[in-house]
Write an enzyme that holds these catalytic residues in place. Sequence first.
Site, PDB file in Angstrom:
ATOM      1  N   GLU A 106      28.774  35.538  38.672  1.00 48.09           N
ATOM      2  CA  GLU A 106      29.568  34.367  39.072  1.00 48.09           C
ATOM      3  C   GLU A 106      29.018  33.803  40.372  1.00 48.09           C
ATOM      4  O   GLU A 106      28.760  32.620  40.478  1.00 48.09           O
ATOM      5  CB  GLU A 106      31.019  34.777  39.241  1.00 48.09           C
ATOM      6  N   THR A 201      38.315  33.831  40.672  1.00 51.25           N
ATOM      7  CA  THR A 201      37.287  32.993  40.042  1.00 51.25           C
ATOM      8  C   THR A 201      37.714  32.451  38.684  1.00 51.25           C
ATOM      9  O   THR A 201      36.969  31.691  38.073  1.00 51.25           O
ATOM     10  CB  THR A 201      35.980  33.783  39.851  1.00 51.25           C
TER      11      THR A 201
HETATM   12  S1  BO1 Z   1      38.308  37.763  40.152  1.00 49.81           S
HETATM   13  O1  BO1 Z   1      38.020  39.065  40.694  1.00 49.81           O
HETATM   14  O2  BO1 Z   1      38.281  36.688  41.120  1.00 49.81           O
HETATM   15  N1  BO1 Z   1      37.261  37.428  38.997  1.00 49.81           N
HETATM   16  C1  BO1 Z   1      39.893  37.797  39.463  1.00 49.81           C
HETATM   17  C2  BO1 Z   1      40.290  36.742  38.696  1.00 49.81           C
HETATM   18  C3  BO1 Z   1      41.550  36.740  38.150  1.00 49.81           C
HETATM   19  C4  BO1 Z   1      42.426  37.780  38.370  1.00 49.81           C
HETATM   20  C5  BO1 Z   1      42.015  38.872  39.142  1.00 49.81           C
HETATM   21  C6  BO1 Z   1      40.742  38.881  39.682  1.00 49.81           C
HETATM   22  N2  BO1 Z   1      43.657  37.687  37.808  1.00 49.81           N
HETATM   23  C7  BO1 Z   1      44.791  38.534  38.050  1.00 49.81           C
HETATM   24  C8  BO1 Z   1      45.925  37.994  37.212  1.00 49.81           C
HETATM   25  C9  BO1 Z   1      47.155  38.861  37.357  1.00 49.81           C
HETATM   26  C10 BO1 Z   1      46.828  40.301  37.099  1.00 49.81           C
HETATM   27  C11 BO1 Z   1      45.688  40.690  38.001  1.00 49.81           C
HETATM   28  C12 BO1 Z   1      45.311  42.157  37.911  1.00 49.81           C
HETATM   29  O3  BO1 Z   1      44.556  39.877  37.779  1.00 49.81           O
HETATM   30  O4  BO1 Z   1      46.251  36.696  37.674  1.00 49.81           O
HETATM   31  O5  BO1 Z   1      48.153  38.439  36.460  1.00 49.81           O
HETATM   32  O6  BO1 Z   1      47.963  41.126  37.364  1.00 49.81           O
HETATM   33  O7  BO1 Z   1      44.680  42.499  36.706  1.00 49.81           O
HETATM   34 ZN    ZN Z   2      35.985  38.818  38.468  1.00 48.00          ZN
END
Ligand code: BO1
Ligand code: ZN
Length: 228
Positions: A106, A201
């Site tokens: 990413e 992201t």
């Molecule tokens: S990231 O690390 O930026 N790619 C990323 C993107 C989305 C989430 C987490 C990390 N989403 C969230 C959800 C929540 C969920 C959480 C843990 O991840 O919005 O609903 O509880 O899995």
């Molecule tokens: Zn991620």
Amino acid sequence: AAEWGYSPTNGPDVWARLFPQAGGARQSPVDICTSIASSDSNLEMKKLTFAYESQSDLRILNTGHGWKVEAPQSGSRLEGGPLGEDIYQLEQFHCHWGETSAEGSEHTVDGRAYAGELHLVHWNTTKYQSFAEAAQHPDGLAVLGVFFDVGNESNDEIEKIVSTLSEIKFKGQFTDIPDVIDPTTFLPSGLGYWTYLGSLTTPPCNECVIWIVYKEPITVTEEQVTYH
Ligand code: BO1
Ligand code: ZN
């Protein structure tokens, strides 16, 4: 309602219609321009430290966009560096990859994509009561990013994950990981990192993430990163 994805009709260019925060000013990922990035001597005063625990009985889920391992009961903690006085606890880790090993990460570095990117997602347990609450605040989450580079040597810890993927071919499927996982072993040996204030992201794209992206990639094989 149409689900978000990565096609022209539901990809990042249109996420902001359904997820207003995706139109914000501290959105991730970013291209890291190494000539513009500056070093901050304050970061060295309180070293970034991780105290990760080995965990058994972890469950792996096919999210439809990759795999995710939930580790909510973990005592694995991250502190120091750009995190101030607060302690962040590991909640889950997951991976992003592409159609071929020429793309998939990413974040990019001077315009170059890596074959994949592992994210270790932590939340601020000093200030907040839950992951969901933390995700509503600008200092709520800390995500460690580790790039995958393709080489001849397979990564044993990544193999523990990859070997389960044939059992979870479809979105929503999950299975138990038979091995013990120590997240420390996902990290590169070089300790240098870039850090900036950004967002999730993917939708809902909350602007709640202190990003810590390791400069040095870890090496995996072609087979370990083209498993779709
Ligand atoms: S990231 O690390 O930026 N790619 C990323 C993107 C989305 C989430 C987490 C990390 N989403 C969230 C959800 C929540 C969920 C959480 C843990 O991840 O919005 O609903 O509880 O899995
Ligand atoms: Zn991620």
